[in-house]
Write a protein that holds these residues in place. Sequence first.
Motif: not given
Length: 288
Positions: A109-130
């Motif tokens: 497993a590893r952490a990935r830093c990037g951008f999620a589309r599902y928080f604010v419409p039209g925004l690639h929001g700063d986010h971390w996932v597994v």
Amino acid sequence: MTTQSALQSYAEPGPLTTAEPGTAAVLTGLPSTLPDLIVAVQGLLIHEPGSAQSATGHLRMTHQILAHLLAADPRPLIEARPPAQRLAGCCRHFTLLAVAVLRAHGIPARARCGFARYFVPGLHGDHWVVEYWNAATSRWILADAQLGPVLCAALGVSFEPNDVPREQFAVAGDAWIRCRKGELDPSRCGLEGEGQSGWWWIAGNLIRDVAALAKMEMLPWDVWGAMPGPDEPINDVLADDLDQLAAITADPDTAAESRALYDNGRFRVPVRVYNFLRRTDEPVIEIT
């Protein structure tokens, strides 16, 4: 292609995902399977808008998180805490704890830093996932340890948090490539608010992602090396280097190869980093 040596490395703890000696059972007491692990993590942590201003929001190491949780409530961590006793943190803390548990169980497993589309419409929001390795299907899968049923309902999320579609979460390298091609507006990558998005933000996340792939899962506001500031232009030399890093890290099957470039002094996490929110230089590894 993901090599066996890479899988073995990601199945072992890193400097920030190691429990203190004698306390590994604390992590292995949590589920090794998703979505059970996600439920367990959400019973221990709470995401608060102001968590970056709290002391726990700046914890970098898993053993520090465990110590705070057990000091507040000594019960086994498999038992969910009331919201008031959960540790306040950000998406990176949810990710870090989930990664630490999976590694404690011997699961890559590893952490990935990037951008999620599902928080604010039209925004690639700063986010971390597994990102974890599914041995049954021989592929890397994204999972969002912060997405609980209530949040999913509020956001209208229809996918399972333990299998986030790649089109819903862009690792930083993918976002960089798409912006370079003109397919994505860099001003829509980051957070809402003036000065909290753009090329400098994407570049910083790409360098943080490379560090996470080298098993150094830093805070979202830790700054070091080649990371540009809000008003700094990205020169051609750095842009070329980031192009190379992005090409490697955008594909989960080649992402581990970025570890060879991580040793470049401009990308490697130093002994001390600059905490952008606290405006202070801080040690990465704190000796207790």
